[in-house]
Design an enzyme around this catalytic site. Structure first.
Site, short mmCIF file in Angstrom:
data_model
loop_
_atom_site.label_atom_id
_atom_site.label_comp_id
_atom_site.label_asym_id
_atom_site.label_seq_id
_atom_site.Cartn_x
_atom_site.Cartn_y
_atom_site.Cartn_z
N ILE A 41 23.86 41.15 -7.34
CA ILE A 41 25.31 41.04 -7.55
C ILE A 41 25.82 39.63 -7.33
O ILE A 41 27.01 39.38 -7.46
CB ILE A 41 26.12 42.03 -6.69
CG1 ILE A 41 25.95 41.75 -5.20
CG2 ILE A 41 25.76 43.47 -7.01
CD1 ILE A 41 26.98 42.50 -4.36
N GLU A 42 24.96 38.69 -6.99
CA GLU A 42 25.42 37.31 -6.83
C GLU A 42 24.97 36.48 -8.04
O GLU A 42 25.63 36.46 -9.06
CB GLU A 42 24.96 36.74 -5.49
CG GLU A 42 25.57 37.56 -4.33
CD GLU A 42 25.30 36.99 -2.94
OE1 GLU A 42 25.05 35.78 -2.80
OE2 GLU A 42 25.34 37.79 -1.98
#
Lengths: 334, 334
Positions: A125-126
Site C-alpha cells: 500500500i505504499e
C-alpha cells in the site's frame, strides 16, 4: 510518552528536573554507521533515489511523496497515500532529523535508516514494488543510475543494500539546526520570546523532557506507552489504542500501545498529530499529552506557552539543489 | 502530424525542402504576454505553487507529480495518476519548453500557459479541488504564501489569476537549450554523430519538419490530424482514434483526431508516446509516424538514424534550487 512507572518517577522528580535539565542543541552532523560512512557521492545518489517515483510500481510515489523534503518532511495528512490511492493507518513521520531517531518507523521496527529505507518500497500500500529484485532490475536499466552507483559504491554495484545505504546517507544530511531554541541554548537570549521561555520551562517542570529529551527531544528511551492514562472520551474520538504499536510487530501483549518517542523538532510543521494523525492542531495535541500522559489538565495559558515553545523548535532547512533524475532514453521505465 | 492536403504538398516538396529547411536553435528565453511580464518574484512563487501538493484535494498531487521537473517534464506513464489513484486517457505532455507551444494541452484547448495552469487543479481526476475559490481559501491560510504573493503581485493578491500567472511565469523558465542539435546548428559540427546528421537530413527529406518545424519542432500550425492514413492494425493495437482530440472540446466532426503538434525537444525522455501513451518506445513511434502520417514504411536503418537524431534534441536542464514550501504551523492544511 510515558510508561506508568516512568510517569510516576517523572512526576516525583518534577522539582529537581526543571532545574537540572540540560537543554541540548541539535548537532549539525549525524553519526554514520561504520559500514556506511557518508560520502558526497552516496548523498547525491541517495537524493536522486529518494525523489524518484520510479521506485514505486506505478511510477507515481517516491519517498518524498510522503516524507516531503520541500515541506516539514512529511505530507501533513492523517495517513499517507501510496500507489493507486491506497492509504494506511499511520501518519508519516518526518524525515528531517530522522538520523537522530534511535529506532525508525512509529513502531520502531527498523533499527537503522538503512533498514527503514527498504520497507516502504515493497509495501503493497505504499510504493508497491513486488520485490527488491524488481527494483534493482529497474534501476539497472537506467544508465545514469549505473554511473551514479559506480561513483558511490564501485562498478556494477546496484543492489538493495547499496540503494538503501545511499538513501540513508542522504537522510543523514537532512538536519535542521539553528532553530530559535538552538540559538537560545547557544547563548542568544533574544532568540526566544518571554512566552517561549515560559513554555520551555514548563515542559521541563511538567516532565515532558523525561521522554522528549536530548537534542532531538526524542530520547532517551526508545519506546513509551501512549496513551498511559485511559480516557474513554479521547478513545471514542481519536481511537489511539486501536493500533497496538510495537505489539503489532512483536505480538507481545506487553508491547501494546508502545511507540517510538517522536522528535519534537519541527513539530509545528508536521500536523496532524500522533501515530494515526487523528489530531489536527498542535494545541489540541499538547492538551491531550497533558491528560493522556501526565494526568494533568493543562491551563489554556500553559498550552499556549508550550505551543509557542514548540514553534521555536522549527529549524533552518538546508538549501538543496533539485536532483536531475536520470532518464531511460527512447523507452519508459517499465 | 499531417492533414492529407499538407501531406501531399510536403511529399511534392521533398527535394527542395531538405535543402531549404532552416534549422533553428532553441531560444534561451521565452516571450511573456504583456499582462504577465516575467519577474524573479513570480518565478519563485510559481516554482513553489508548481511543486506544492496542497494544490490538490488530497494534498498528494502537485503539477510536478505528472509534469516532473526532475525528469523529462512528465511522468513516463501512458496516462497520469491524479488524486485517489485515478487515471485519465491521455499522456502528460512535457512541461519543458512548453512556453514555446502555440496552444496548450494535447487538444490545444488552452491558448496560454496561464489558462492551462488553471485546468488540472480543479479537474476531478487530476488535482481534484472543488473550485479555485477553495484553492485560494487554502492558500490564504498559509502565511508564507501571503508574503510570496505580496512580493510578486502586491498586498492581498492571492487569486486564481495571480496563482496561474505565477505558475506560467515559472514554466517560461523551463527551457532546455544547448542540446547537441543546438550546438550543431550553432556551428559545432562535432556536436552530432554522422548517424545523427543522417537522421536530421532524413526528417527534412521526409517532410517531418513540415509540421515539426521551428526551434521547438512543434510548428508552424497549431493542429494536425493523427493518424492521417487509416491503419486497422495500428488501431486494433493502439486505439489512436478512440480519443477524438480537438473534437472532444469543439464537438465539431471536422476536428476529429486533430491534435496539437507536440514538441520533439527531449522526446527521448518522454516515453511512452502519442496522446494516449500507447507506444512504449521511440523507434516504434517513429515507425508509426512514417506509416500513419507519411504513408511510408521506413527502413530499419532510417528509423535508427532518426531516433539517433531525436536523442540529439535532449537539452541542458537548468539547475534549480529545491523550493521550500511554506508551512501552516500548528495545524494541517485542510
Amino acid at each position: 510518552m510515558f510508561k506508568t512507572r516512568l510517569l510516576v518517577s517523572a512526576l516525583a522528580l518534577v522539582g529537581s528536573m526543571s532545574v537540572a535539565y540540560a537543554w541540548e542543541s541539535l548537532p549539525t552532523e549525524a553519526p554514520a554507521p561504520s559500514d556506511n560512512p557518508t560520502t558526497a557521492e552516496k548523498v547525491s545518489l541517495g537524493q536522486m533515489l529518494y525523489h524518484d517515483p520510479r521506485l514505486s510500481s506505478t511510477g507515481t510515489v517516491s519517498c518524498s511523496s510522503c516524507h516531503n523534503t520541500m515541506l516539514g518532511g512529511e505530507d501533513n495528512r492523517p495517513n499517507s497515500m501510496g500507489v493507486n490511492g491506497q492509504t494506511g493507518g499511520r501518519s508519516a513521520p518526518t524525515v528531517w532529523n530522522s538520523a537522530f531517531n534511535k529506532v525508525q518507523f512509529w513502531d520502531g521496527r527498523a533499527a537503522s535508516l538503512e533498514e527503514q529505507a527498504a520497507g516502504p518500497v515493497t509495501n503493497p500500500i505504499e510504493m508497491g514494488m513486488k520485490s527488491w529484485d524488481d527494483v534493482v532490475a529497474r534501476l539497472k536499466t537506467i544508465e545514469g543510475y549505473q554511473q551514479a552507483f559506480e561513483k558511490a559504491f564501485g562498478k556494477d554495484s546496484i543492489s538493495k543494500e547499496t540503494a538503501t545505504k545511499a538513501i540513508a546517507a542522504y537522510e543523514r544530511t537532512l538536519i535542521t539546526p539553528n532553530s530559535p531554541y538552538d540559538n537560545y541554548v547557544a547563548g542568544d537570549k533574544a532568540a526566544l520570546t518571554a512566552q517561549q521561555v515560559r513554555g520551555m520551562e514548563k515542559i521541563g517542570e511538567l516532565g515532558c523532557t523525561a521522554c522528549h529529551s536530548g537534542p532531538a527531544f526524542n530520547g532517551p528511551g526508545m519506546f513509551q506507552k501512549f496513551p498511559v492514562i485511559p480516557n474513554a472520551y479521547f478513545e471514542a474520538q481519536y481511537h489511539f489504542k486501536k493500533d497496538k504499536g510495537l505489539a503489532e510487530v512483536s505480538k507481545n501483549p506487553a508491547d501494546e500501545n508502545l511507540w517510538k518517542v517522536p522528535t519534537l523538532r519541527n513539530i509545528a510543521l508536521t500536523a496532524p498529530y500522533f501515530h494515526n494523525g487523528s489530531v489536527k492542531t498542535l494545541d489540541q495535541a499538547v492538551m491531550i499529552m497533558g491528560q493522556a500522559q501526565l494526568g494533568k489538565e493543562l491551563a489554556k495559558e500553559e498550552i499556549a506557552d508550550i505551543v509557542a515553545f514548540l514553534n521555536a523548535l522549527t529549524g533552518e532547512f538546508p538549501k538543496q539543489a533539485m536532483p536531475a533524475l536520470p532518464g531511460t532514453p527512447g523507452k519508459s521505465f517499465n
